[in-house]
Write a protein that holds these residues in place. Structure first.
Motif, PDB file in Angstrom:
ATOM      1  N   UNK A   1      -4.034  -4.212   3.583  1.00  0.00           N
ATOM      2  CA  UNK A   1      -3.040  -5.130   2.509  1.00  0.00           C
ATOM      3  C   UNK A   1      -3.613  -6.519   2.810  1.00  0.00           C
ATOM      4  N   UNK A   2      -3.987  -7.060   3.903  1.00  0.00           N
ATOM      5  CA  UNK A   2      -4.297  -8.375   3.863  1.00  0.00           C
ATOM      6  C   UNK A   2      -5.813  -8.709   3.304  1.00  0.00           C
ATOM      7  N   UNK A   3      -6.817  -7.557   3.422  1.00  0.00           N
ATOM      8  CA  UNK A   3      -8.055  -7.868   2.932  1.00  0.00           C
ATOM      9  C   UNK A   3      -7.919  -7.569   1.396  1.00  0.00           C
ATOM     10  N   UNK A   4      -7.225  -6.835   0.700  1.00  0.00           N
ATOM     11  CA  UNK A   4      -7.043  -6.550  -0.497  1.00  0.00           C
ATOM     12  C   UNK A   4      -6.249  -7.844  -1.381  1.00  0.00           C
ATOM     13  N   UNK A   5      -5.346  -8.515  -0.481  1.00  0.00           N
ATOM     14  CA  UNK A   5      -4.685  -9.693  -1.111  1.00  0.00           C
ATOM     15  C   UNK A   5      -5.686 -10.997  -1.154  1.00  0.00           C
TER      16      UNK A   5
ATOM     17  N   UNK B   1       5.943 -14.583  -6.877  1.00  0.00           N
ATOM     18  CA  UNK B   1       5.150 -13.665  -6.127  1.00  0.00           C
ATOM     19  C   UNK B   1       4.770 -12.450  -7.166  1.00  0.00           C
ATOM     20  N   UNK B   2       3.549 -12.220  -7.043  1.00  0.00           N
ATOM     21  CA  UNK B   2       2.766 -11.281  -7.758  1.00  0.00           C
ATOM     22  C   UNK B   2       2.695  -9.806  -6.875  1.00  0.00           C
ATOM     23  N   UNK B   3       3.295  -9.097  -7.066  1.00  0.00           N
ATOM     24  CA  UNK B   3       3.313  -7.913  -6.053  1.00  0.00           C
ATOM     25  C   UNK B   3       2.377  -6.670  -6.612  1.00  0.00           C
ATOM     26  N   UNK B   4       1.586  -6.510  -5.932  1.00  0.00           N
ATOM     27  CA  UNK B   4       0.484  -5.524  -6.388  1.00  0.00           C
ATOM     28  C   UNK B   4       0.704  -4.257  -5.627  1.00  0.00           C
TER      29      UNK B   4
ATOM     30  N   UNK C   1       0.929  -1.267   0.022  1.00  0.00           N
ATOM     31  CA  UNK C   1      -0.137  -0.056   0.060  1.00  0.00           C
ATOM     32  C   UNK C   1       0.856   1.297   0.091  1.00  0.00           C
ATOM     33  N   UNK C   2       0.278   2.291  -0.588  1.00  0.00           N
ATOM     34  CA  UNK C   2       0.989   3.700  -0.537  1.00  0.00           C
ATOM     35  C   UNK C   2       0.783   4.134   0.908  1.00  0.00           C
TER      36      UNK C   2
END
Length: 172
Positions: free
Chosen positions: A78-82, A109-112, A47-48
């Motif tokens: 960040x966990x909820x979005x993952x 790993x896919x880093x978003x 996250x920003x």
């Protein structure tokens, strides 16, 4: 005079009443393991800094944002979005099995990177950033979704809709 003093005291007491804190759950954020096999990719959301304060974010004009103090995410964002994005990506792509990084043992790993995840004074929500795939490909995403109704609940629903478009942008 006593009635005036009593009325003034009651009004001041009402102003000092603490607002009730509300907690919001991001829809579809509980990860569901797909019932298929495939190469596992860990989904890590970064996250920003502005989004990592625990509260919902609302842009009040072109230059200012408001960080909610009484309207908070029930789980770390960040966990909820993952979890949410892993579920969406598993429905969109059958090539891989996407798993939130906290539950994955994969080295791939896919880093978003999420740069914006907020409501806006323009009556829409914004979800934007980019996905960095294990092979080095970078896929930007930007979704602006009209908010249906007022308030934080409508904002969360609109953000969830924006995540669907963001996930589609990542796999295209």
């Amino acid at each position: 005079m006593r009635l005036f003093a009593l009325t003034a005291a009651l009004l001041l007491a009402a102003c000092g009443t603490a607002q009730t804190t509300q907690y919001f759950v991001l829809p579809d954020s509980s990860y569901t393991q797909p019932d298929r096999q495939g190469e596992e990719i860990a989904v890590k959301v970064i996250l920003a800094d502005a989004l990592d304060k625990g509260g919902l974010v609302y842009q009040t004009d072109a230059y200012h944002v408001n960080f909610a103090r009484n309207h908070l995410w029930a789980n770390p964002l960040d966990s909820a979005l993952a979890g949410n994005l892993s579920n969406k990506l598993n429905r969109l792509s059958r090539q891989y099995v996407f798993v939130p990084s906290a539950r994955s043992h994969s080295r791939k790993q896919l880093k978003i990177y999420v740069e914006a995840f907020n409501g806006s004074y323009q009556g829409k929500t914004v979800v934007s950033g980019y996905a960095l795939w294990p092979d080095g490909r970078s896929k930007p995403f930007h979704a602006e979704t009209a908010q249906q109704g007022d308030g934080y609940t409508a904002m969360v629903e609109s953000l969830a809709d924006g995540l669907q478009q963001a996930a589609q942008d990542m796999v295209e």
